[in-house]
Design a protein around this motif. Structure first.
Motif, PDB file in Angstrom:
ATOM      1  N   GLU A 211       0.837  -1.191   0.000  1.00  0.00           N
ATOM      2  CA  GLU A 211       0.000   0.000   0.000  1.00  0.00           C
ATOM      3  C   GLU A 211       0.876   1.246   0.000  1.00  0.00           C
ATOM      4  O   GLU A 211       2.023   1.215   0.451  1.00  0.00           O
ATOM      5  CB  GLU A 211      -0.913   0.018   1.237  1.00  0.00           C
ATOM      6  N   LEU A 212       0.310   2.342  -0.501  1.00  0.00           N
ATOM      7  CA  LEU A 212       1.014   3.626  -0.513  1.00  0.00           C
ATOM      8  C   LEU A 212       0.048   4.719  -0.082  1.00  0.00           C
ATOM      9  O   LEU A 212      -1.037   4.849  -0.643  1.00  0.00           O
ATOM     10  CB  LEU A 212       1.559   3.931  -1.912  1.00  0.00           C
ATOM     11  N   ILE A 213       0.442   5.494   0.919  1.00  0.00           N
ATOM     12  CA  ILE A 213      -0.324   6.656   1.376  1.00  0.00           C
ATOM     13  C   ILE A 213       0.426   7.901   0.921  1.00  0.00           C
ATOM     14  O   ILE A 213       1.641   8.014   1.113  1.00  0.00           O
ATOM     15  CB  ILE A 213      -0.484   6.651   2.903  1.00  0.00           C
ATOM     16  N   LEU A 214      -0.283   8.854   0.300  1.00  0.00           N
ATOM     17  CA  LEU A 214       0.381  10.018  -0.300  1.00  0.00           C
ATOM     18  C   LEU A 214       0.629  11.150   0.689  1.00  0.00           C
ATOM     19  O   LEU A 214       1.695  11.763   0.675  1.00  0.00           O
ATOM     20  CB  LEU A 214      -0.458  10.540  -1.471  1.00  0.00           C
ATOM     21  N   GLU A 215      -0.354  11.464   1.528  1.00  0.00           N
ATOM     22  CA  GLU A 215      -0.251  12.633   2.403  1.00  0.00           C
ATOM     23  C   GLU A 215      -0.509  12.282   3.866  1.00  0.00           C
ATOM     24  O   GLU A 215      -1.308  11.393   4.170  1.00  0.00           O
ATOM     25  CB  GLU A 215      -1.274  13.705   1.996  1.00  0.00           C
ATOM     26  N   ILE A 216       0.146  13.021   4.745  1.00  0.00           N
ATOM     27  CA  ILE A 216      -0.164  12.972   6.184  1.00  0.00           C
ATOM     28  C   ILE A 216      -1.272  13.977   6.467  1.00  0.00           C
ATOM     29  O   ILE A 216      -2.314  13.640   7.042  1.00  0.00           O
ATOM     30  CB  ILE A 216       1.090  13.293   7.022  1.00  0.00           C
ATOM     31  N   THR A 217      -1.051  15.212   6.039  1.00  0.00           N
ATOM     32  CA  THR A 217      -2.076  16.253   6.009  1.00  0.00           C
ATOM     33  C   THR A 217      -1.933  16.974   4.679  1.00  0.00           C
ATOM     34  O   THR A 217      -1.044  16.639   3.880  1.00  0.00           O
ATOM     35  CB  THR A 217      -1.918  17.256   7.165  1.00  0.00           C
ATOM     36  N   ARG A 218      -2.761  17.953   4.402  1.00  0.00           N
ATOM     37  CA  ARG A 218      -2.748  18.656   3.130  1.00  0.00           C
ATOM     38  C   ARG A 218      -1.361  19.191   2.795  1.00  0.00           C
ATOM     39  O   ARG A 218      -0.775  19.967   3.556  1.00  0.00           O
ATOM     40  CB  ARG A 218      -3.759  19.816   3.166  1.00  0.00           C
ATOM     41  N   HIS A 219      -0.789  18.724   1.682  1.00  0.00           N
ATOM     42  CA  HIS A 219       0.523  19.137   1.186  1.00  0.00           C
ATOM     43  C   HIS A 219       1.680  18.709   2.095  1.00  0.00           C
ATOM     44  O   HIS A 219       2.813  19.159   1.898  1.00  0.00           O
ATOM     45  CB  HIS A 219       0.588  20.644   0.946  1.00  0.00           C
ATOM     46  N   GLN A 220       1.415  17.873   3.073  1.00  0.00           N
ATOM     47  CA  GLN A 220       2.487  17.270   3.875  1.00  0.00           C
ATOM     48  C   GLN A 220       2.578  15.805   3.459  1.00  0.00           C
ATOM     49  O   GLN A 220       1.773  14.977   3.869  1.00  0.00           O
ATOM     50  CB  GLN A 220       2.214  17.389   5.378  1.00  0.00           C
ATOM     51  N   TYR A 221       3.552  15.520   2.616  1.00  0.00           N
ATOM     52  CA  TYR A 221       3.609  14.217   1.964  1.00  0.00           C
ATOM     53  C   TYR A 221       4.349  13.187   2.813  1.00  0.00           C
ATOM     54  O   TYR A 221       5.265  13.519   3.574  1.00  0.00           O
ATOM     55  CB  TYR A 221       4.280  14.347   0.596  1.00  0.00           C
ATOM     56  N   THR A 222       3.953  11.932   2.656  1.00  0.00           N
ATOM     57  CA  THR A 222       4.606  10.859   3.390  1.00  0.00           C
ATOM     58  C   THR A 222       6.011  10.625   2.832  1.00  0.00           C
ATOM     59  O   THR A 222       6.302  10.941   1.678  1.00  0.00           O
ATOM     60  CB  THR A 222       3.807   9.551   3.287  1.00  0.00           C
ATOM     61  N   GLU A 223       6.865  10.054   3.653  1.00  0.00           N
ATOM     62  CA  GLU A 223       8.225   9.761   3.209  1.00  0.00           C
ATOM     63  C   GLU A 223       8.222   8.742   2.081  1.00  0.00           C
ATOM     64  O   GLU A 223       9.060   8.804   1.178  1.00  0.00           O
ATOM     65  CB  GLU A 223       9.064   9.250   4.392  1.00  0.00           C
ATOM     66  N   ALA A 224       7.280   7.810   2.118  1.00  0.00           N
ATOM     67  CA  ALA A 224       7.207   6.791   1.070  1.00  0.00           C
ATOM     68  C   ALA A 224       6.901   7.428  -0.282  1.00  0.00           C
ATOM     69  O   ALA A 224       7.504   7.076  -1.308  1.00  0.00           O
ATOM     70  CB  ALA A 224       6.151   5.750   1.423  1.00  0.00           C
ATOM     71  N   TYR A 225       5.957   8.372  -0.290  1.00  0.00           N
ATOM     72  CA  TYR A 225       5.602   9.048  -1.539  1.00  0.00           C
ATOM     73  C   TYR A 225       6.750   9.928  -2.019  1.00  0.00           C
ATOM     74  O   TYR A 225       7.107   9.913  -3.214  1.00  0.00           O
ATOM     75  CB  TYR A 225       4.338   9.880  -1.338  1.00  0.00           C
ATOM     76  N   LYS A 226       7.364  10.677  -1.116  1.00  0.00           N
ATOM     77  CA  LYS A 226       8.476  11.539  -1.508  1.00  0.00           C
ATOM     78  C   LYS A 226       9.645  10.730  -2.060  1.00  0.00           C
ATOM     79  O   LYS A 226      10.278  11.120  -3.048  1.00  0.00           O
ATOM     80  CB  LYS A 226       8.927  12.397  -0.309  1.00  0.00           C
ATOM     81  N   SER A 227       9.915   9.600  -1.443  1.00  0.00           N
ATOM     82  CA  SER A 227      10.999   8.739  -1.910  1.00  0.00           C
ATOM     83  C   SER A 227      10.730   8.224  -3.317  1.00  0.00           C
ATOM     84  O   SER A 227      11.645   8.115  -4.144  1.00  0.00           O
ATOM     85  CB  SER A 227      11.176   7.568  -0.945  1.00  0.00           C
ATOM     86  N   LEU A 228       9.456   7.950  -3.609  1.00  0.00           N
ATOM     87  CA  LEU A 228       9.081   7.408  -4.910  1.00  0.00           C
ATOM     88  C   LEU A 228       9.256   8.429  -6.030  1.00  0.00           C
ATOM     89  O   LEU A 228       9.740   8.099  -7.117  1.00  0.00           O
ATOM     90  CB  LEU A 228       7.643   6.920  -4.863  1.00  0.00           C
ATOM     91  N   VAL A 229       8.870   9.686  -5.784  1.00  0.00           N
ATOM     92  CA  VAL A 229       8.817  10.676  -6.871  1.00  0.00           C
ATOM     93  C   VAL A 229       9.897  11.756  -6.801  1.00  0.00           C
ATOM     94  O   VAL A 229       9.923  12.658  -7.611  1.00  0.00           O
ATOM     95  CB  VAL A 229       7.421  11.360  -6.904  1.00  0.00           C
ATOM     96  N   GLN A 230      10.814  11.643  -5.855  1.00  0.00           N
ATOM     97  CA  GLN A 230      11.770  12.729  -5.632  1.00  0.00           C
ATOM     98  C   GLN A 230      12.727  12.972  -6.795  1.00  0.00           C
ATOM     99  O   GLN A 230      13.286  14.058  -6.945  1.00  0.00           O
ATOM    100  CB  GLN A 230      12.587  12.454  -4.362  1.00  0.00           C
TER     101      GLN A 230
END
Length: 236
Positions: A211-230
């Motif tokens: 599973e992948l979660i994109l945000e913690i709160t609005r515009h605060q992205y999870t480390e998993a998402y940032k790692s994927l698209v950085q």
């Protein structure tokens, strides 16, 4: 002309295409497993060419093709390819993937698609709606074309709405394409799943599922998402 969408290594104009650059395309382009080092890649329904360009950045593939049926989107894709650092190995066809699939000797190691989402009873003529309808590129037609164009040891990757992914898995299995990897995506931890990223092949094996979660709160992205698209987004 509007300003291009700027990524770290390339830029993309997307004002002519019905599908603007969005999270789905970037997720798919970043998520695709290319550890098997594909040499021939095809992006079906490429729009402005964003996912094909991501593949060019990520891989050493000698041949990166795309196909787009909408005339204006095709023109924009060609321009984006020509203006990219990898223009010597990128080509866009204008037409229907079913026609391309009639070429007997054309095979790809990796085929990918961010296909239309909505099944409609009547065709519409608005370009954005057409780009998102089964009338333009339905799932059965897509799978049938992939079967013809995919190398026997190749992989096919797709992003779909979560609620449609089981139907697609069944349709693919009926044609001999088996799910090997799936990531189910949701916006936030307590939200429902929104998208499914899936990779198929002709080989039936145990399914890698996460599973992948994109945000913690609005515009605060999870480390998993940032790692994927950085490697792509300028501000990550």
């Amino acid at each position: 002309m509007s300003n291009p969408f700027l990524f770290k290594q390339f830029q993309v104009y997307h004002n002519k295409t019905a599908h603007k650059i969005g999270t789905d395309a970037v997720l798919l382009g970043a998520w695709i497993d290319i550890s098997f080092k594909p040499n021939q890649i095809l992006d079906v329904g490429t729009g402005c060419g964003i996912i094909a360009l991501m593949m060019a950045q990520r891989s050493l593939a000698e041949q990166i093709d795309a196909i787009e049926i909408q005339a204006e989107a095709f023109q924009e894709c060609v321009e984006n390819f020509e203006n990219s650092p990898w223009n010597d190995r990128m080509f866009c066809y204008h037409g229907d993937v079913n026609e391309l699939a009639q070429e007997p000797d054309l095979k790809y190691d990796l085929i990918l698609s961010n296909p239309p989402f909505f099944e409609e009873q009547q065709p519409k003529f608005d370009s954005r709606q057409q780009a998102r309808e089964q009338h333009t590129l339905n799932y059965v037609k897509l799978i049938n074309s992939v079967i013809k164009l995919l190398h026997p040891k190749g992989h096919f990757t797709v992003v779909l709405p979560f609620e449609k992914h089981q139907d697609f898995i069944s349709l693919a299995k009926d044609k001999g394409l088996y799910l090997n990897k799936i990531t189910q995506v949701k916006g936030r931890a307590k939200a429902n799943f929104k998208r499914s990223l899936m990779q198929f092949s002709f080989a039936q094996r145990s399914i890698d599922k996460d599973e992948l979660i994109l945000e913690i709160t609005r515009h605060q992205y999870t480390e998993a998402y940032k790692s994927l698209v950085q490697d792509f987004y300028l501000n990550l």
